[in-house]
Design a protein around this motif. Structure first.
Motif, PDB file in Angstrom:
ATOM      1  N   ASP A   1      10.253   9.164 -12.218  1.00  0.00           N
ATOM      2  CA  ASP A   1      10.094   9.568 -10.812  1.00  0.00           C
ATOM      3  C   ASP A   1       9.243   8.540 -10.086  1.00  0.00           C
ATOM      4  N   ILE A   2       9.350   8.531  -8.762  1.00  0.00           N
ATOM      5  CA  ILE A   2       8.487   7.622  -7.986  1.00  0.00           C
ATOM      6  C   ILE A   2       7.077   8.210  -7.984  1.00  0.00           C
ATOM      7  N   ILE A   3       6.121   7.452  -8.511  1.00  0.00           N
ATOM      8  CA  ILE A   3       4.750   7.970  -8.574  1.00  0.00           C
ATOM      9  C   ILE A   3       3.882   7.373  -7.467  1.00  0.00           C
ATOM     10  N   LEU A   4       4.138   6.106  -7.136  1.00  0.00           N
ATOM     11  CA  LEU A   4       3.316   5.443  -6.118  1.00  0.00           C
ATOM     12  C   LEU A   4       4.241   4.656  -5.198  1.00  0.00           C
ATOM     13  N   SER A   5       4.001   4.782  -3.899  1.00  0.00           N
ATOM     14  CA  SER A   5       4.855   4.035  -2.972  1.00  0.00           C
ATOM     15  C   SER A   5       4.061   3.627  -1.732  1.00  0.00           C
ATOM     16  N   THR A   6       4.562   2.609  -1.085  1.00  0.00           N
ATOM     17  CA  THR A   6       3.981   2.211   0.204  1.00  0.00           C
ATOM     18  C   THR A   6       5.096   2.252   1.233  1.00  0.00           C
ATOM     19  N   ARG A   7       4.689   2.570   2.460  1.00  0.00           N
ATOM     20  CA  ARG A   7       5.689   2.579   3.544  1.00  0.00           C
ATOM     21  C   ARG A   7       5.196   1.671   4.664  1.00  0.00           C
ATOM     22  N   ASN A   8       5.856   0.571   4.839  1.00  0.00           N
ATOM     23  CA  ASN A   8       5.550  -0.386   5.921  1.00  0.00           C
ATOM     24  C   ASN A   8       4.067  -0.732   6.009  1.00  0.00           C
ATOM     25  N   VAL A   9       3.497  -1.037   4.864  1.00  0.00           N
ATOM     26  CA  VAL A   9       2.063  -1.336   4.835  1.00  0.00           C
ATOM     27  C   VAL A   9       1.801  -2.761   5.329  1.00  0.00           C
ATOM     28  N   THR A  10       0.825  -2.851   6.236  1.00  0.00           N
ATOM     29  CA  THR A  10       0.398  -4.159   6.753  1.00  0.00           C
ATOM     30  C   THR A  10      -1.119  -4.253   6.624  1.00  0.00           C
ATOM     31  N   LYS A  11      -1.601  -5.445   6.248  1.00  0.00           N
ATOM     32  CA  LYS A  11      -3.045  -5.661   6.227  1.00  0.00           C
ATOM     33  C   LYS A  11      -3.350  -6.957   6.952  1.00  0.00           C
TER      34      LYS A  11
ATOM     35  N   GLU B   1       4.324  -5.349   6.603  1.00  0.00           N
ATOM     36  CA  GLU B   1       5.383  -4.321   6.632  1.00  0.00           C
ATOM     37  C   GLU B   1       6.009  -4.111   5.255  1.00  0.00           C
ATOM     38  N   LEU B   2       5.174  -3.930   4.263  1.00  0.00           N
ATOM     39  CA  LEU B   2       5.668  -3.923   2.874  1.00  0.00           C
ATOM     40  C   LEU B   2       5.990  -2.497   2.396  1.00  0.00           C
ATOM     41  N   THR B   3       7.174  -2.337   1.879  1.00  0.00           N
ATOM     42  CA  THR B   3       7.590  -1.054   1.312  1.00  0.00           C
ATOM     43  C   THR B   3       7.917  -1.267  -0.164  1.00  0.00           C
ATOM     44  N   LEU B   4       7.372  -0.363  -0.994  1.00  0.00           N
ATOM     45  CA  LEU B   4       7.445  -0.575  -2.441  1.00  0.00           C
ATOM     46  C   LEU B   4       7.495   0.787  -3.133  1.00  0.00           C
ATOM     47  N   GLU B   5       8.213   0.853  -4.240  1.00  0.00           N
ATOM     48  CA  GLU B   5       8.240   2.108  -5.015  1.00  0.00           C
ATOM     49  C   GLU B   5       7.998   1.792  -6.483  1.00  0.00           C
ATOM     50  N   ILE B   6       7.045   2.499  -7.077  1.00  0.00           N
ATOM     51  CA  ILE B   6       6.717   2.290  -8.490  1.00  0.00           C
ATOM     52  C   ILE B   6       7.009   3.593  -9.237  1.00  0.00           C
TER      53      ILE B   6
ATOM     54  N   SER C   1      -3.042  -9.662  -4.370  1.00  0.00           N
ATOM     55  CA  SER C   1      -4.340  -9.030  -4.631  1.00  0.00           C
ATOM     56  C   SER C   1      -4.704  -8.049  -3.523  1.00  0.00           C
ATOM     57  N   THR C   2      -4.390  -8.414  -2.289  1.00  0.00           N
ATOM     58  CA  THR C   2      -4.651  -7.494  -1.166  1.00  0.00           C
ATOM     59  C   THR C   2      -3.827  -6.222  -1.358  1.00  0.00           C
ATOM     60  N   LEU C   3      -2.574  -6.394  -1.789  1.00  0.00           N
ATOM     61  CA  LEU C   3      -1.701  -5.238  -1.989  1.00  0.00           C
ATOM     62  C   LEU C   3      -2.268  -4.306  -3.062  1.00  0.00           C
ATOM     63  N   ILE C   4      -2.688  -4.861  -4.191  1.00  0.00           N
ATOM     64  CA  ILE C   4      -3.166  -3.997  -5.272  1.00  0.00           C
ATOM     65  C   ILE C   4      -4.491  -3.326  -4.879  1.00  0.00           C
ATOM     66  N   ARG C   5      -5.291  -4.010  -4.071  1.00  0.00           N
ATOM     67  CA  ARG C   5      -6.545  -3.401  -3.604  1.00  0.00           C
ATOM     68  C   ARG C   5      -6.249  -2.241  -2.646  1.00  0.00           C
ATOM     69  N   MET C   6      -5.175  -2.350  -1.882  1.00  0.00           N
ATOM     70  CA  MET C   6      -4.795  -1.228  -1.003  1.00  0.00           C
ATOM     71  C   MET C   6      -4.242  -0.078  -1.837  1.00  0.00           C
ATOM     72  N   LEU C   7      -3.476  -0.422  -2.878  1.00  0.00           N
ATOM     73  CA  LEU C   7      -2.930   0.636  -3.743  1.00  0.00           C
ATOM     74  C   LEU C   7      -4.070   1.378  -4.442  1.00  0.00           C
TER      75      LEU C   7
ATOM     76  N   GLY D   1       0.619   1.480   8.307  1.00  0.00           N
ATOM     77  CA  GLY D   1       1.456   1.917   7.185  1.00  0.00           C
ATOM     78  C   GLY D   1       0.720   2.922   6.300  1.00  0.00           C
ATOM     79  N   SER D   2       1.389   3.353   5.255  1.00  0.00           N
ATOM     80  CA  SER D   2       0.793   4.396   4.419  1.00  0.00           C
ATOM     81  C   SER D   2       1.059   4.165   2.933  1.00  0.00           C
ATOM     82  N   VAL D   3       0.170   4.757   2.123  1.00  0.00           N
ATOM     83  CA  VAL D   3       0.293   4.690   0.662  1.00  0.00           C
ATOM     84  C   VAL D   3       0.452   6.116   0.164  1.00  0.00           C
TER      85      VAL D   3
END
Lengths: 267, 349
Positions: B9-19, B29-34, B51-57, B66-68
């Motif tokens: 199942d999708i456990i972690l996702s981002t929707r249009n995340v910007t930093k 505007e990054l969208t990702l599904e883990i 690294s910025t992405l993983i720190r936001m996750l 955007g949202s996590v």
């Protein structure tokens, strides 16, 4: 094997250099100790009579006890206040990035570069302008102005070699901001804080240039030593100086023992 | 520890995340599904925003927009200390003023777990990462690099996170130890059944350990897939080149210019991407869709195979041949080479 004689000569030169430095450092202290064991009002060596009567007088004299007490009060207040201010200051100085940090770093160091008599005069004028009567408390304040930057620098040194990600890791592992400070930041800073406290105490305890301007009717130990050496010298002066040195060494020893014990307990 | 029932199942996702950091956009505007229980690796060059992405996750940075999401819960504004996740940092960030045991117990201490129970749990974690019990009272500086890695892993596992993040933890380790730890990490992932999200700039690390890989470039993800898919079917020249040595030929009107060949069977415009191992030396009547002559300019030993740098007209090419098959190919000779279009990939950019 051919190198051995050269190494030996080099070693002897090193020993001689070390010995010279130690003699130059400790000879004045030994001189004060020797002067305190005389009964004459003029410094001369060797003594005709060796006596410890100056020590008996120093210990029996209420005035010299009062001098120690005044200096101790000032040093204690300066130590406690400077450590609290400097710990926060060091975090701002070396830990966090913020706007104006570079200016803060420069301004903080400024009092250290002021000649102390000039700083003392400036602060006396400021105190007068503020309508404050100089006494041991105003002296403690002026000591703080000069000593706090030094303690800040001493504590900052710990922060420069410190992996800031330890704080993030602790936070990530569920600690609150307060827990991070208590469990990570403070223990890492502790050796710097202890060193800074010892510096603060000793610098305040032995300070003359600032105290002369700002103690008012109160008198500190260095002030008394200076005035009695200049105008009314007797072996009581070096005896009081030796007692003061012994007390400051004792204070440092006690802090060091307490810190060593605390570290062993924390392990 | 076993794999959860919700595996996949999708456990972690981002929707249009910007930093954004001032004018700089680190993630766009990054969208990702883990997926639950997978070993997911984000690979990218330095400055790509991984690294910025993983720190936001992990909650150590807040997205600008955007949202996590953790399953169905929006955790965008949940701080790191309240997320069921844990990070293993690049520097490991071990508490050097504390012992190995105290490091591992830290998360439980923060939760108010009694000392006896903490110790028992810490020893259990130490066994999972294969650290001897005798290390419990050791100081961090008394541990080797590999042992410190294990302490960091045990400390992260001891907090019992749902997801473990790794921010290039093997980047400062020598090659031999890194290879050992790569295998151990994969093994640990299998044994714990937890979701591992791993950041690296090393393609090799990503290929060895991951179930799926995302390639990041300029703050966004350019391709996601299994290591084999991404290696053999790169979606762009960037991905192809990032995933290792590659030959790229520009296709115009169904032809490549150098070496000259008709490749209209694969496409009329774009780029033809070919891995070096698919470029073969042809002997006698050996068949290949594209055949040409090239001069062998240089030869490099890569362990089990040899790499040749070739020149065919204006084109510089790379070929890799297993050592037993490489006889007779030496720098300076001109030989016939070729490849099949089925081994090549067409990309648009």
């Amino acid at each position: 094997m051919i190198e051995a004689p050269r190494q030996s000569a080099w070693r002897r030169l090193q020993d001689a250099w070390l010995g010279t430095v130690l003699v130059l450092l400790y000879l004045p202290i030994v001189s004060v100790l020797l002067a305190s064991l005389s009964n004459t009002r003029y410094m001369q060596f060797p003594h005709r009579v060796w006596t410890t009567s100056a020590y008996s007088d120093a210990l029996a004299d209420y005035t010299t006890a009062g001098l120690h007490l005044t200096s101790f009060k000032i040093a204690l207040v300066v130590t406690l206040a400077s450590v609290v201010i400097a710990t926060a200051g060091a975090l701002a100085f070396a830990r966090y990035e913020w706007r104006g940090r570079r200016w803060y770093q420069r301004l903080l160091l400024l009092p250290i570069f002021f000649p102390q008599p000039v700083l003392g005069l400036a602060l006396l004028l400021a105190l007068n302008a503020a309508g404050l009567t100089p006494d041991w408390r105003t002296s403690a304040f002026t000591h703080l102005v000069w000593i706090t930057p030094i303690v800040t620098l001493v504590i900052s040194i710990r922060l420069y070699g410190y992996d800031v990600q330890q704080e993030e890791a602790a936070y990530d592992l569920g600690a609150s901001r307060m827990q991070v400070f208590r469990e990570i930041t403070l223990p890492v800073l502790a050796p710097g804080i202890v060193s800074g406290a010892m510096f603060a105490f000793l610098l305040s305890w032995s300070n003359l240039p600032l105290s002369i301007y700002t103690t008012g009717a109160d008198t500190t130990l260095p002030e008394w030593l200076f005035s009695r050496t200049a105008t009314n010298y007797s072996p009581l002066v070096p005896a009081v100086a030796v007692i003061a040195t012994a007390l400051s060494a004792l204070a440092v020893l006690l802090v060091w023992l307490a810190w060593s014990g605390l570290r062993r307990l924390l392990r | 520890m076993a794999r959860s029932d919700r595996s996949g199942d999708i456990i972690l996702s981002t929707r249009n995340v910007t930093k954004r950091y001032g004018q700089v956009e680190a993630v766009r505007e990054l969208t990702l599904e883990i997926r639950d229980g997978e070993f997911f690796t984000i690979v990218g060059p330095s400055g790509s925003g991984k690294s910025t992405l993983i720190r936001m996750l992990g909650g150590l940075e807040a997205p600008t927009t955007g949202s996590v999401w953790l399953r169905d819960e929006d955790i965008t504004h949940v701080p790191a200390n309240r997320r069921p996740t844990c990070m293993v940092f690049q520097s490991l960030a071990l508490f050097r003023h504390r012992s190995v045991g105290e490091n591992i117990e830290f998360a439980q201490k923060m939760r108010g777990v009694p000392p006896g129970e903490r110790r028992r749990h810490a020893l259990e974690m130490m066994r999972i990462v294969r650290l001897p019990d005798s290390y419990y009272n050791r100081r961090i500086h008394q541990c080797s690099g590999g042992e410190q890695q294990r302490v960091a892993l045990a400390r992260a596992l001891a907090s019992d996170p749902t997801i473990l993040f790794f921010d290039e933890p093997l980047s400062a380790i020598d090659y031999r130890l890194r290879k050992i730890l790569e295998v151990e990490m994969k093994d640990l992932h299998r044994r714990t059944g937890k979701t591992f999200v791993y950041i690296t700039h090393s393609l090799e690390e990503a290929m060895v350990m991951s179930d799926r890989i995302s390639i990041m470039r300029d703050g966004n993800i350019v391709q996601t897939g299994t290591p084999r898919d991404i290696y053999s079917r790169p979606g762009s020249r960037f991905v192809a080149q990032f995933m290792g040595e590659v030959n790229v030929f520009e296709i115009r009107e169904g032809r490549i210019a150098s070496p000259e060949a008709d490749v209209s069977a694969i496409g009329r415009h774009g780029y033809l991407v070919l891995r070096p191992e698919h470029l073969r030396r042809l002997d006698g009547q050996d068949a290949a869709d594209v055949r040409f002559e090239a001069i062998v300019e240089s030869e490099y030993m890569l362990g089990s195979r040899l790499q040749y740098h070739l020149r065919a007209g204006d084109a510089s090419l790379v070929a890799e041949i297993p050592i037993p098959a490489a006889t007779g190919v030496t720098p300076g000779i001109t030989a016939r080479w070729g490849f099949d279009l089925a081994d090549a990939t067409l990309t648009e950019d």
